[in-house]
Every structure is written in structure tokens, then in C-alpha cells.
Design an enzyme around this catalytic site. Structure first.
Site, PDB file in Angstrom:
ATOM      1  N   GLU A 114       0.820  -1.222   0.000  1.00 51.76           N
ATOM      2  CA  GLU A 114       0.000   0.000   0.000  1.00 51.76           C
ATOM      3  C   GLU A 114       0.844   1.257   0.000  1.00 51.76           C
ATOM      4  OE1 GLU A 114      -1.720  -0.777   3.912  1.00 51.76           O
ATOM      5  OE2 GLU A 114      -3.515  -1.463   2.901  1.00 51.76           O
ATOM      6  N   ARG A 151       3.174   7.689  -0.101  1.00 54.70           N
ATOM      7  CA  ARG A 151       4.246   8.663  -0.311  1.00 54.70           C
ATOM      8  C   ARG A 151       5.115   8.329  -1.527  1.00 54.70           C
ATOM      9  NH1 ARG A 151       6.292  11.212   4.000  1.00 54.70           N
ATOM     10  NH2 ARG A 151       5.323   9.572   5.233  1.00 54.70           N
ATOM     11  N   CYS A 204       0.475  32.381  12.009  1.00 54.11           N
ATOM     12  CA  CYS A 204       0.818  32.967  13.303  1.00 54.11           C
ATOM     13  C   CYS A 204       1.242  31.909  14.304  1.00 54.11           C
ATOM     14  CB  CYS A 204      -0.361  33.764  13.834  1.00 54.11           C
ATOM     15  SG  CYS A 204      -0.600  35.227  12.852  1.00 54.11           S
TER      16      CYS A 204
HETATM   17  C1  LIG Z   1      -0.372   5.765   5.674  1.00 55.45           C
HETATM   18  C2  LIG Z   1      -0.564   4.358   5.323  1.00 55.45           C
HETATM   19  C3  LIG Z   1      -0.009   3.838   4.162  1.00 55.45           C
HETATM   20  C4  LIG Z   1       0.872   4.626   3.246  1.00 55.45           C
HETATM   21  O1  LIG Z   1       2.060   5.021   3.846  1.00 55.45           O
HETATM   22  P1  LIG Z   1       3.179   5.759   2.988  1.00 55.45           P
HETATM   23  O2  LIG Z   1       4.252   6.053   3.957  1.00 55.45           O
HETATM   24  O3  LIG Z   1       2.560   6.972   2.431  1.00 55.45           O
HETATM   25  O4  LIG Z   1       3.592   4.798   1.924  1.00 55.45           O
HETATM   26  C5  LIG Z   1      -0.292   2.517   3.857  1.00 55.45           C
HETATM   27  N1  LIG Z   1      -1.080   1.760   4.648  1.00 55.45           N
HETATM   28  C6  LIG Z   1      -1.626   2.233   5.780  1.00 55.45           C
HETATM   29  C7  LIG Z   1      -2.491   1.365   6.593  1.00 55.45           C
HETATM   30  C8  LIG Z   1      -1.390   3.541   6.148  1.00 55.45           C
HETATM   31  O5  LIG Z   1      -1.931   4.001   7.278  1.00 55.45           O
END
Ligand SMILES: *Cc1c(COP(=O)(O)O)cnc(C)c1O
Length: 444
Positions: free
Chosen positions: A290, A293, A361
Site C-alpha cells: 500500500e 508517499r 501565526c
Molecule cells: C499511511 C498508510 C499507508 C501509506 O504510507 P506511505 O508512507 O505513504 O507509503 C499505507 N497503509 C496504511 C495502513 C497507512 O496508514
């Protein structure tokens, strides 16, 4: 200076992204502005998919839409054949608005509400990633009421500490997310799930953290998972079909960040899983990842206009831009670091040490501490690179600042995929005080 994707310096010495001059983008659309290199997004997606295909293993790559959730981004993910992670009704709504196939949507989160679960059940999403016992029973109850069987993964906390900032570490035992493996909660949750008629257990999920530069965390989590897969097989005569190792693959924000090629993470995970399965005589499960980033992060650049500056002799020179924590809260939230350059004269030699301040601010509203730049002047365009993940998605209206627009660029063309907010939108939900007799529709 490091240029990502299709970015280059053009004849005028300006930053150019996908054939579009950044200074002209700033003029045309105003600043601050998020600019995304669409081709770079697609090439990151394809790196993940190709890596799995080369390894010849059943897989799913789900884009973690919280990194950048907009209709256009969901459409790219859909076209590229990805699955999509959502963590709220709003992200689910965005995906459905984009026409994203609901069967490829996964719903995450440690406290999904009844309304959110109901919305996702009605949309017939692909699976729920169940975080805790409360949710397990709630989901079963709502699924039973609708007479719909639901596929689930159980989110486990594998007790792996990824080497990253503590706020974005999520796989360690003391975490708000998931069933703990070490204390036995995870295996108990499997037993409970088996008893619940409308829940169909596909497998296990974990997400060990973010901005990870090593494969060890992932391989260690994979091993822990296969141990528990084996335990489940022995105890319940049930074989898990899916293991989902989450996201967290690191990207290069500044010099010194050394991410691995995306394929290396996939190769390491797949090899570990295969080896463990052979050793334990288990069927090789589907592997899901998943990334968030690592798909959109370095494709994004934020353009700002430089305004005031202030020199405190012997201490620091502050240079302020027309945005800040309202469009990029990461530096204030977890000391995230960024690289930047003057977009209208990229080739000029850096000759001054400055710190880039936002306009909110808060003293903590600093975008970059101590960066060498060619003496920044009022009216020039500052490009902060690698702002594509958790920039727009975490933006706020603090100080009633309008959120910037989002523009995708490709082959010398630009497309506004999120319009800049207007002051009218800032007040559109505000009411004058107008008391009415208080009655609660649920009481009496
Ligand atoms: C945030 C998250 C991701 C993605 O994380 P990255 O660092 O953006 O790759 C994948 N799976 C879950 C469950 C997340 O909470």
C-alpha cells in the site's frame, strides 16, 4: 540541487516540470500552488506493478489515497489498475466520485463509524481492514443486517519498529493500531472472526511505519506473519490467502536520504515470503502492498512567492513565503525536511544561508531551517520539492488562509485538478447567530 522526474532547468534558467515553466505556472495560477508531474506518478506505480510481475506472484498494489486524495488522482490510480486504500467516508466519497471501481477499494482506520461502514457496505467495497474487536463485531452486525458477506483483513501489530520518526511509526507493540501479535490478541481475533457468520477472513495486514529506507522491517514483519499463518493453519485448519505489508517505502526529500529502488522492497518481501512458505509447507499467499508517499511524494512541487525577510545579525535570516503550515504541516508536525530552490534562477550559485518561514501565526511555522540559496529576493518564486505526499491532503484553513490549487502537468500541458479556494468558500458554512428553540429529534 536534485531534480525529480521530468523536471529540468530551461534556457531561461527557470525550473521546468513536464515541459511547463514553473515561473509561468506561478503567474498563471497564482501561488502557493501544488504542481504534480503526472508521468512521474505513473512511472512510480508501474515500478511497483512491474516488480511484482517479474516475481511472478499474485499481488495487489493499493494506493494509500490519504497521501493525495483527489478525484484526478483516484482516476490515475484506476487507469493504472491499482487498488485504493481509504480511511474515511470522505476519501471513500472522493474515490466513488472519481468512478473508482468499488471492488478494488479497501477501507482502513482504527475507528470507522457506523455511518462510514454503512456507506462502504452499500458501495460494496472490496474489503475492510479490521483494526479491533469493537469493529469486528460492529461490522458483522451491520453486514448481517444487510445480509451481505464481507471480506476482511485483520490489521495486526507485528511488534516491528521501523527506523523512522516516532509519530509515523505504527508497527511497534505500543500502538493505537491493530491486534497485537505478541500478547496473543491476534490469534484470538482470528478465532472470533471464524465464529462471525458474515465475515470472510482473507488475511492479515500490517503497516510498520513510513519513510523507511531498509528492507529489514518488511522482511521481519513478513516472517512474523508467516509464523502466525502457520499457527492459524494448525489451530483452525484454515489457510490465510492474503498478507498485506502496508506502505512506508521511503523517498528522497533532501541530500542524505537514500531510498532503495522500489523494486528492492518488493523483491525482498516476495523472496522472504516464498522462502518462509517453502520452509513451513504453506501455500504462497497473495502479497499486497500500500504505497502512498512513494507514489506521489516526489512528483509534487510547491511554488511560493517570496515576500518579507528579516536578518538577525549573527543568528539567522528569515525569508517568508506566501504559504506555510497551512499547505505543508509536515515540518511543524514532525520536523520533516525539504529541499528548495529559486525557480526563476535555478543555476545561480547559492551564496546565503537562510531559513524559510511560513506566514501563519505560529513560531513553529517554518518550512525549512538553514538552506543555502542564491540570495532570495522579494517577488521571486521559491520551489519546494517533494511535497506531493501529505501536503495538500493535510492542508488546513488555519488563519483562514485559502488552500492552494493543485495542477497536474504533462507534455507541456497543465490541468487544474483542484481549484484554489476562494474567500467565499472560507465563509460558506458560517452562519450569523440565530437561536431557535432547542429540541433533540431523538428524545421524547
Ligand atoms: C499511511 C498508510 C499507508 C501509506 O504510507 P506511505 O508512507 O505513504 O507509503 C499505507 N497503509 C496504511 C495502513 C497507512 O496508514
Amino acid at each position: 540541487m536534485y531534480l525529480h522526474g521530468t523536471s529540468r532547468v530551461n534556457e531561461k534558467g527557470h525550473l521546468e516540470i513536464a515541459g511547463c515553466d514553473a515561473v509561468e505556472l506561478a503567474q498563471k495560477y497564482g501561488t502557493p500552488l501544488y504542481v504534480y508531474d503526472e508521468q512521474l506518478i505513473r512511472s512510480k506505480i508501474r515500478s511497483f506493478i512491474d516488480a511484482f510481475k517479474r516475481n511472478d506472484i499474485p499481488f495487489q498494489v493499493a494506493y494509500a489515497s490519504k497521501a493525495l486524495s483527489t478525484v484526478a488522482m483516484c482516476q490515475i490510480a484506476s487507469e493504472e489498475g491499482l487498488c485504493l486504500d481509504v480511511v474515511s467516508g470522505g476519501e471513500l466519497y472522493t474515490a466513488l466520485k472519481a468512478g473508482f471501481p468499488s471492488s478494488r477499494i479497501h477501507f482502513h482506520g482504527n475507528n470507522k463509524t457506523v455511518d462510514e461502514i454503512t456507506m462502504a457496505l452499500d458501495a460494496q467495497i472490496g474489503c475492510f481492514v479490521v483494526d479491533n474487536l469493537y469493529e469486528l463485531h460492529l461490522l458483522n452486525q451491520l453486514a448481517t443486517e444487510k445480509g451481505k458477506e464481507v471480506s476482511i483483513l485483520l490489521r495486526l501489530s507485528p511488534g516491528v519498529e521501523a527506523h523512522t520518526h516516532e509519530y509515523i511509526q505504527t508497527g511497534q507493540q505500543d500502538s493505537k493500531f491493530g491486534f497485537d501479535i505478541i500478547s496473543g490478541q491476534a490469534i484470538d481475533a482470528v478465532g472470533k472472526t471464524m465464529e462471525l457468520e458474515y465475515l470472510k477472513l482473507l488475511g492479515f495486514h500490517c503497516h510498520i511505519g513510513s519513510q523507511i529506507f531498509e528492507t529489514e522491517g518488511f522482511t521481519l514483519a513478513s516472517k512474523r506473519f508467516l509464523q502466525i499463518v502457520e499457527e492459524v493453519k494448525n489451530k483452525y485448519e484454515f489457510e490465510i490467502k492474503v498478507i498485506n505489508l502496508g506502505g512506508g517505502f521511503g523517498i528522497r526529500y533532501v541530500d542524505g536520504d537514500n531510498p532503495l529502488p522500489l523494486e528492492s522492497y518488493v523483491d525482498a518481501i516476495v523472496q522472504t515470503v516464498k522462502m518462509e512458505c517453502i520452509g513451513k509447507n504453506l501455500k504462497i499467499p497473495e502479497i499486497w502492498v500500500e504505497p502512498g508517499r512513494s507514489i506521489v511524494g516526489d512528483a509534487g512541487t510547491t511554488l511560493y512567492t517570496i515576500g518579507s525577510s528579516k536578518n538577525i545579525p549573527g543568528i539567522r535570516k528569515y525569508v517568508a513565503v506566501d504559504g506555510g503550515m497551512s499547505d505543508n504541516v509536515r515540518p511543524a508536525l514532525y520536523q520533516a525536511r525539504y529541499d528548495a530552490f529559486i525557480a526563476n534562477r535555478v543555476n545561480d550559485e547559492p551564496n546565503e544561508l537562510v531559513s524559510i518561514a511560513g506566514k501563519c501565526c505560529e513560531s513553529g511555522d517554518m518550512l525549512i531551517y538553514d538552506i543555502e540559496l542564491p540570495e532570495p529576493k522579494t517577488g521571486e518564486i521559491l520551489a519546494v520539492s517533494c511535497t506531493g505526499a501529505y501536503g495538500y491532503s493535510m492542508a488546513s484553513n488555519y488563519n483562514r488562509i485559502v488552500r492552494p490549487g493543485v495542477v497536474f502537468v504533462k507534455d507541456g500541458k497543465s490541468a487544474v485538478v483542484v481549484k484554489r479556494e476562494t474567500y467565499d468558500q472560507i465563509v460558506q458554512n458560517d452562519n450569523e447567530i440565530n437561536y431557535e428553540e432547542f429540541t433533540c429529534p431523538l428524545s421524547g
